[in-house]
Design a protein around this motif. Structure first.
Motif, PDB file in Angstrom:
ATOM      1  N   CYS A 111      -6.796  -0.784 -10.054  1.00 21.12           N
ATOM      2  CA  CYS A 111      -6.501   0.182  -9.002  1.00 21.12           C
ATOM      3  C   CYS A 111      -5.196   0.915  -9.322  1.00 21.12           C
ATOM      4  O   CYS A 111      -4.152   0.277  -9.486  1.00 21.12           O
ATOM      5  N   PRO A 112      -5.230   2.244  -9.418  1.00 22.09           N
ATOM      6  CA  PRO A 112      -4.023   3.009  -9.761  1.00 22.09           C
ATOM      7  C   PRO A 112      -2.878   2.838  -8.754  1.00 22.09           C
ATOM      8  O   PRO A 112      -1.723   3.000  -9.115  1.00 22.09           O
ATOM      9  N   VAL A 113      -3.192   2.535  -7.507  1.00 20.76           N
ATOM     10  CA  VAL A 113      -2.144   2.371  -6.502  1.00 20.76           C
ATOM     11  C   VAL A 113      -1.949   0.904  -6.113  1.00 20.76           C
ATOM     12  O   VAL A 113      -1.137   0.596  -5.245  1.00 20.76           O
ATOM     13  N   GLY A 114      -2.694   0.006  -6.754  1.00 22.16           N
ATOM     14  CA  GLY A 114      -2.511  -1.426  -6.535  1.00 22.16           C
ATOM     15  C   GLY A 114      -2.897  -1.929  -5.163  1.00 22.16           C
ATOM     16  O   GLY A 114      -2.266  -2.853  -4.643  1.00 22.16           O
ATOM     17  N   LEU A 115      -3.931  -1.346  -4.550  1.00 20.90           N
ATOM     18  CA  LEU A 115      -4.370  -1.858  -3.251  1.00 20.90           C
ATOM     19  C   LEU A 115      -4.888  -3.289  -3.412  1.00 20.90           C
ATOM     20  O   LEU A 115      -5.666  -3.562  -4.324  1.00 20.90           O
ATOM     21  N   PRO A 116      -4.474  -4.184  -2.544  1.00 22.91           N
ATOM     22  CA  PRO A 116      -4.895  -5.584  -2.649  1.00 22.91           C
ATOM     23  C   PRO A 116      -6.293  -5.780  -2.050  1.00 22.91           C
ATOM     24  O   PRO A 116      -6.452  -6.248  -0.932  1.00 22.91           O
ATOM     25  N   LEU A 117      -7.316  -5.422  -2.810  1.00 24.57           N
ATOM     26  CA  LEU A 117      -8.679  -5.459  -2.294  1.00 24.57           C
ATOM     27  C   LEU A 117      -9.119  -6.862  -1.888  1.00 24.57           C
ATOM     28  O   LEU A 117      -9.875  -7.019  -0.937  1.00 24.57           O
ATOM     29  N   ASN A 118      -8.642  -7.892  -2.579  1.00 22.94           N
ATOM     30  CA  ASN A 118      -8.968  -9.265  -2.171  1.00 22.94           C
ATOM     31  C   ASN A 118      -8.482  -9.525  -0.753  1.00 22.94           C
ATOM     32  O   ASN A 118      -9.192 -10.106   0.058  1.00 22.94           O
ATOM     33  N   GLU A 119      -7.266  -9.107  -0.472  1.00 24.25           N
ATOM     34  CA  GLU A 119      -6.695  -9.319   0.856  1.00 24.25           C
ATOM     35  C   GLU A 119      -7.414  -8.472   1.907  1.00 24.25           C
ATOM     36  O   GLU A 119      -7.623  -8.928   3.033  1.00 24.25           O
ATOM     37  N   ILE A 120      -7.791  -7.261   1.544  1.00 24.50           N
ATOM     38  CA  ILE A 120      -8.519  -6.400   2.473  1.00 24.50           C
ATOM     39  C   ILE A 120      -9.826  -7.072   2.866  1.00 24.50           C
ATOM     40  O   ILE A 120     -10.169  -7.161   4.049  1.00 24.50           O
TER      41      ILE A 120
ATOM     42  N   THR B 228      -0.797   0.950   3.763  1.00 25.12           N
ATOM     43  CA  THR B 228      -1.704   1.900   4.408  1.00 25.12           C
ATOM     44  C   THR B 228      -2.911   2.145   3.509  1.00 25.12           C
ATOM     45  O   THR B 228      -2.778   2.248   2.288  1.00 25.12           O
ATOM     46  N   LEU B 229      -4.070   2.240   4.124  1.00 25.22           N
ATOM     47  CA  LEU B 229      -5.288   2.495   3.362  1.00 25.22           C
ATOM     48  C   LEU B 229      -5.360   3.937   2.870  1.00 25.22           C
ATOM     49  O   LEU B 229      -6.140   4.248   1.971  1.00 25.22           O
ATOM     50  N   THR B 230      -4.543   4.808   3.427  1.00 28.56           N
ATOM     51  CA  THR B 230      -4.531   6.192   2.959  1.00 28.56           C
ATOM     52  C   THR B 230      -3.955   6.303   1.548  1.00 28.56           C
ATOM     53  O   THR B 230      -4.065   7.359   0.924  1.00 28.56           O
ATOM     54  N   ALA B 231      -3.396   5.233   1.032  1.00 27.98           N
ATOM     55  CA  ALA B 231      -2.914   5.228  -0.350  1.00 27.98           C
ATOM     56  C   ALA B 231      -4.073   5.294  -1.339  1.00 27.98           C
ATOM     57  O   ALA B 231      -3.895   5.701  -2.484  1.00 27.98           O
TER      58      ALA B 231
END
Length: 137
Positions: A80-89, A21-24
């Motif tokens: 990223c503190p929550v490890g969002l996969p920005l490459n994949e986004i 979820t992007l709310t992370a």
């Protein structure tokens, strides 16, 4: 800054694509602050996430950032503190833009971006040849 979170828009496709979820996102700005290529972007990675949460799909899909960010780089994901996969986004957003017939909004990235791609390409090729020679990376 308080975010308005909507349930419709391409946010659902992005979240399905990354299985998160992007709310992370903490909106801490570390992703943009740690990026050496932000001068190439019109939106920081944090602003992309914020815009997706605010259902500003057109702003995101019309940005240069989705075409430049997340290619041969993982610096923002690492910090990223929550490890969002920005490459994949960014990859999901490029696919969505392509489905809608939206083309990149730049003629050609700057020399800095080309140098970065060049170095990343050779780094990957070097890793591949080392593993083929039996040496460890």
């Amino acid at each position: 800054m308080r975010l308005r979170i909507h349930e419709d828009g391409i946010r659902n496709e992005v979240e399905a694509g990354i299985q998160r979820t992007l709310t992370a996102c903490l909106q801490c700005s570390k992703c943009g602050g740690g990026c050496a290529h932000t001068e190439e972007f019109d939106l920081t990675p944090r602003q992309v996430i914020e815009s997706l949460l605010d259902c500003q799909d057109d702003q995101v899909l019309d940005s240069r950032t989705i075409w430049l960010c997340g290619q041969n780089c993982s610096g923002c994901q690492i910090i990223c503190p929550v490890g969002l996969p920005l490459n994949e986004i960014m990859a999901v957003l490029r696919v969505e833009a392509d489905k809608r017939g939206i083309e990149p909004k730049y003629q050609q990235p700057s020399l800095i971006y080309h140098k970065f791609n060049h170095c990343a390409k050779h780094r990957r090729e070097g890793e591949a040849s080392e593993s083929m020679d039996g040496r460890e990376a």
